[in-house]
Design a protein around this motif. Structure first.
Motif, PDB file in Angstrom:
ATOM      1  N   ASP A   1      -2.115   8.278  -8.360  1.00  0.00           N
ATOM      2  CA  ASP A   1      -0.824   7.752  -8.811  1.00  0.00           C
ATOM      3  C   ASP A   1       0.240   8.811  -8.528  1.00  0.00           C
ATOM      4  OD1 ASP A   1       1.197   6.389 -10.128  1.00  0.00           O
ATOM      5  OD2 ASP A   1       0.596   7.091 -12.115  1.00  0.00           O
ATOM      6  N   LYS A   2       1.325   8.362  -7.891  1.00  0.00           N
ATOM      7  CA  LYS A   2       2.473   9.267  -7.663  1.00  0.00           C
ATOM      8  C   LYS A   2       3.627   8.757  -8.519  1.00  0.00           C
ATOM      9  CE  LYS A   2       2.001  10.155  -2.718  1.00  0.00           C
ATOM     10  NZ  LYS A   2       2.729   9.977  -1.451  1.00  0.00           N
ATOM     11  N   PRO A   3       3.661   9.110  -9.796  1.00  0.00           N
ATOM     12  CA  PRO A   3       4.655   8.513 -10.696  1.00  0.00           C
ATOM     13  C   PRO A   3       6.102   8.859 -10.346  1.00  0.00           C
ATOM     14  CG  PRO A   3       3.358  10.197 -11.821  1.00  0.00           C
ATOM     15  CD  PRO A   3       2.761  10.044 -10.479  1.00  0.00           C
TER      16      PRO A   3
ATOM     17  N   GLY B   1     -10.506   7.876   2.351  1.00  0.00           N
ATOM     18  CA  GLY B   1      -9.977   6.533   2.635  1.00  0.00           C
ATOM     19  C   GLY B   1      -8.512   6.516   3.019  1.00  0.00           C
ATOM     20  N   LEU B   2      -7.762   7.535   2.585  1.00  0.00           N
ATOM     21  CA  LEU B   2      -6.321   7.538   2.888  1.00  0.00           C
ATOM     22  C   LEU B   2      -6.052   8.145   4.264  1.00  0.00           C
ATOM     23  CD1 LEU B   2      -6.264   8.446  -0.540  1.00  0.00           C
ATOM     24  CD2 LEU B   2      -4.028   7.558   0.035  1.00  0.00           C
ATOM     25  N   ASP B   3      -5.111   7.547   4.955  1.00  0.00           N
ATOM     26  CA  ASP B   3      -4.856   7.971   6.333  1.00  0.00           C
ATOM     27  C   ASP B   3      -3.454   8.519   6.536  1.00  0.00           C
ATOM     28  OD1 ASP B   3      -3.492   5.419   6.033  1.00  0.00           O
ATOM     29  OD2 ASP B   3      -3.227   5.464   8.202  1.00  0.00           O
TER      30      ASP B   3
ATOM     31  N   GLU C   1      -7.018   0.093  -5.879  1.00  0.00           N
ATOM     32  CA  GLU C   1      -6.025   0.723  -4.993  1.00  0.00           C
ATOM     33  C   GLU C   1      -6.397   2.174  -4.722  1.00  0.00           C
ATOM     34  OE1 GLU C   1      -3.269  -0.262  -3.529  1.00  0.00           O
ATOM     35  OE2 GLU C   1      -2.279  -1.835  -4.701  1.00  0.00           O
ATOM     36  N   ASP C   2      -6.044   2.642  -3.539  1.00  0.00           N
ATOM     37  CA  ASP C   2      -6.207   4.062  -3.239  1.00  0.00           C
ATOM     38  C   ASP C   2      -5.123   4.887  -3.928  1.00  0.00           C
ATOM     39  OD1 ASP C   2      -4.184   2.942  -1.676  1.00  0.00           O
ATOM     40  OD2 ASP C   2      -4.830   3.863   0.197  1.00  0.00           O
ATOM     41  N   ILE C   3      -3.862   4.424  -3.767  1.00  0.00           N
ATOM     42  CA  ILE C   3      -2.745   5.211  -4.305  1.00  0.00           C
ATOM     43  C   ILE C   3      -1.584   4.282  -4.616  1.00  0.00           C
ATOM     44  CG2 ILE C   3      -1.869   5.739  -1.968  1.00  0.00           C
ATOM     45  CD1 ILE C   3      -1.124   8.549  -3.090  1.00  0.00           C
ATOM     46  N   ILE C   4      -0.893   4.567  -5.698  1.00  0.00           N
ATOM     47  CA  ILE C   4       0.314   3.806  -6.015  1.00  0.00           C
ATOM     48  C   ILE C   4       1.495   4.769  -5.941  1.00  0.00           C
ATOM     49  CG2 ILE C   4       1.520   2.416  -7.742  1.00  0.00           C
ATOM     50  CD1 ILE C   4      -1.193   1.188  -8.401  1.00  0.00           C
ATOM     51  N   ASP C   5       2.411   4.404  -5.065  1.00  0.00           N
ATOM     52  CA  ASP C   5       3.542   5.274  -4.739  1.00  0.00           C
ATOM     53  C   ASP C   5       4.815   4.612  -5.289  1.00  0.00           C
ATOM     54  OD1 ASP C   5       5.189   7.097  -3.495  1.00  0.00           O
ATOM     55  OD2 ASP C   5       4.807   6.421  -1.471  1.00  0.00           O
ATOM     56  N   THR C   6       5.516   3.837  -4.484  1.00  0.00           N
ATOM     57  CA  THR C   6       6.703   3.131  -5.000  1.00  0.00           C
ATOM     58  C   THR C   6       6.302   2.024  -5.970  1.00  0.00           C
ATOM     59  OG1 THR C   6       6.675   1.496  -3.226  1.00  0.00           O
ATOM     60  CG2 THR C   6       7.967   3.502  -2.842  1.00  0.00           C
ATOM     61  N   GLY C   7       5.084   1.486  -5.797  1.00  0.00           N
ATOM     62  CA  GLY C   7       4.616   0.376  -6.625  1.00  0.00           C
ATOM     63  C   GLY C   7       4.958  -0.980  -6.018  1.00  0.00           C
ATOM     64  N   LEU C   8       5.650  -0.973  -4.887  1.00  0.00           N
ATOM     65  CA  LEU C   8       6.093  -2.247  -4.287  1.00  0.00           C
ATOM     66  C   LEU C   8       4.907  -3.084  -3.796  1.00  0.00           C
ATOM     67  CD1 LEU C   8       9.194  -0.886  -2.329  1.00  0.00           C
ATOM     68  CD2 LEU C   8       9.243  -2.408  -4.319  1.00  0.00           C
ATOM     69  N   THR C   9       3.948  -2.422  -3.159  1.00  0.00           N
ATOM     70  CA  THR C   9       2.782  -3.145  -2.631  1.00  0.00           C
ATOM     71  C   THR C   9       1.997  -3.789  -3.781  1.00  0.00           C
ATOM     72  OG1 THR C   9       2.610  -1.381  -1.001  1.00  0.00           O
ATOM     73  CG2 THR C   9       0.762  -2.909  -1.118  1.00  0.00           C
ATOM     74  N   SER C  10       1.739  -3.007  -4.815  1.00  0.00           N
ATOM     75  CA  SER C  10       0.930  -3.485  -5.933  1.00  0.00           C
ATOM     76  C   SER C  10       1.632  -4.610  -6.682  1.00  0.00           C
ATOM     77  CB  SER C  10       0.645  -2.343  -6.890  1.00  0.00           C
ATOM     78  OG  SER C  10       0.221  -1.244  -6.156  1.00  0.00           O
TER      79      SER C  10
ATOM     80  N   SER D   1       2.436  -2.244   4.674  1.00  0.00           N
ATOM     81  CA  SER D   1       3.724  -1.819   4.149  1.00  0.00           C
ATOM     82  C   SER D   1       4.213  -0.551   4.824  1.00  0.00           C
ATOM     83  CB  SER D   1       3.642  -1.592   2.641  1.00  0.00           C
ATOM     84  OG  SER D   1       2.661  -0.646   2.350  1.00  0.00           O
ATOM     85  N   TYR D   2       3.297   0.159   5.476  1.00  0.00           N
ATOM     86  CA  TYR D   2       3.683   1.478   5.985  1.00  0.00           C
ATOM     87  C   TYR D   2       3.695   1.608   7.504  1.00  0.00           C
ATOM     88  CZ  TYR D   2       4.145   4.386   1.852  1.00  0.00           C
ATOM     89  OH  TYR D   2       4.600   4.971   0.714  1.00  0.00           O
ATOM     90  N   GLY D   3       3.026   0.744   8.224  1.00  0.00           N
ATOM     91  CA  GLY D   3       2.918   0.932   9.676  1.00  0.00           C
ATOM     92  C   GLY D   3       2.249   2.260   9.949  1.00  0.00           C
TER      93      GLY D   3
ATOM     94  N   LYS E   1       3.587  14.353  -2.766  1.00  0.00           N
ATOM     95  CA  LYS E   1       3.153  14.924  -1.485  1.00  0.00           C
ATOM     96  C   LYS E   1       2.409  13.837  -0.744  1.00  0.00           C
ATOM     97  CE  LYS E   1       3.796  19.445  -2.267  1.00  0.00           C
ATOM     98  NZ  LYS E   1       4.800  20.132  -1.469  1.00  0.00           N
ATOM     99  N   PHE E   2       2.463  13.867   0.572  1.00  0.00           N
ATOM    100  CA  PHE E   2       1.698  12.880   1.331  1.00  0.00           C
ATOM    101  C   PHE E   2       0.261  13.367   1.450  1.00  0.00           C
ATOM    102  CE2 PHE E   2       0.128  10.215   4.646  1.00  0.00           C
ATOM    103  CZ  PHE E   2       0.758   9.017   4.388  1.00  0.00           C
ATOM    104  N   VAL E   3      -0.684  12.557   0.954  1.00  0.00           N
ATOM    105  CA  VAL E   3      -2.081  12.998   0.926  1.00  0.00           C
ATOM    106  C   VAL E   3      -2.954  12.154   1.854  1.00  0.00           C
ATOM    107  CG1 VAL E   3      -2.011  14.042  -1.373  1.00  0.00           C
ATOM    108  CG2 VAL E   3      -2.492  11.602  -1.162  1.00  0.00           C
ATOM    109  N   ILE E   4      -4.049  12.758   2.275  1.00  0.00           N
ATOM    110  CA  ILE E   4      -4.981  12.116   3.200  1.00  0.00           C
ATOM    111  C   ILE E   4      -6.415  12.352   2.713  1.00  0.00           C
ATOM    112  CG2 ILE E   4      -3.558  12.197   5.298  1.00  0.00           C
ATOM    113  CD1 ILE E   4      -4.885  14.922   5.899  1.00  0.00           C
TER     114      ILE E   4
END
Ligand code: IMP
Length: 174
Positions: free
Chosen positions: A124-126, A151-153, A93-102, A63-65, A145-148
């Motif tokens: 979770d980024k509500p 597991g997150l890249d 899941e590692d992180i839920i942002d927009t929720g679109l992927t999930s 979803s992110y490229g 915030k964008f986190v790394i």
């Protein structure tokens, strides 16, 4: 690099999530479905803490490229191997942002007629949610915030960090 969640805090949270899941799935053999690649460390730690009978499988979606900004377009890259018909599924899941992927993953898995589907997300980024999503097991709610790390890249880097940190080239957001 600013550490947001330390290794120790992650470990304690993983233990408490595993305990909750153990209590909720007594005498069941749930299938933990890790969403690649970001969930691989969380999944590995979570099932070891869980410690009971379970099965694991993985799915990959894109979803992110290589950018930090969500395109909203979700594409299935790797499907499940296990038959989940009539089974309890935990989507890891590692992180839920927009929720679109999930949301896409849940709709897709529903077609396989499992007995239940719940989400387990470390982060979770509500504030950035675009679709409503029911999250049963959440590790940490974090600001937008964008986190790394853990597991997150960012552009495939930093997955090996044992903690979660705020990505410093935030101004480079495309
Ligand atoms: P969503 O579809 O917007 O909820 O995006 C979920 C996916 O986007 C996650 O599984 C991550 O791969 C990626 N993502 C969202 N926010 C971050 C972040 O802060 N750091 C790293 N990856 C992220």
């Amino acid at each position: 690099m600013k550490i947001l969640i330390s290794e120790e805090k992650i470990a304690a949270k993983v233990r408490s999530l595993a305990k909750q899941i153990r209590a909720d799935y007594q005498n069941e053999t749930p299938i933990f479905v890790g969403i690649l690649k970001g969930s691989f460390l969380f999944m590995a730690d979570l099932i070891r803490e869980y410690g009971e009978d379970c099965e694991i499988d993985f799915m990959a979606v894109s979803s992110y490229g290589n950018s930090k900004k969500g395109s909203g377009i979700v594409r299935l890259i790797k499907d499940l191997h296990i038959n989940v018909n009539g089974r309890h599924i935990l989507i890891i899941e590692d992180i839920i942002d927009t929720g679109l992927t999930s949301t896409y993953i849940k709709q897709y898995l529903k077609l396989r007629k499992p007995k239940s589907i719940e989400f387990v997300t470390l982060l979770d980024k509500p504030d950035t949610r675009k679709v409503k999503i029911d999250l049963k097991y959440v590790g940490f709610s974090i600001p937008n915030k964008f986190v790394i790390g853990y597991g997150l890249d960012y552009a495939e880097k930093y997955r090996q960090l044992p903690y979660i940190a705020v990505c410093e080239d935030e101004e480079n957001l495309e």
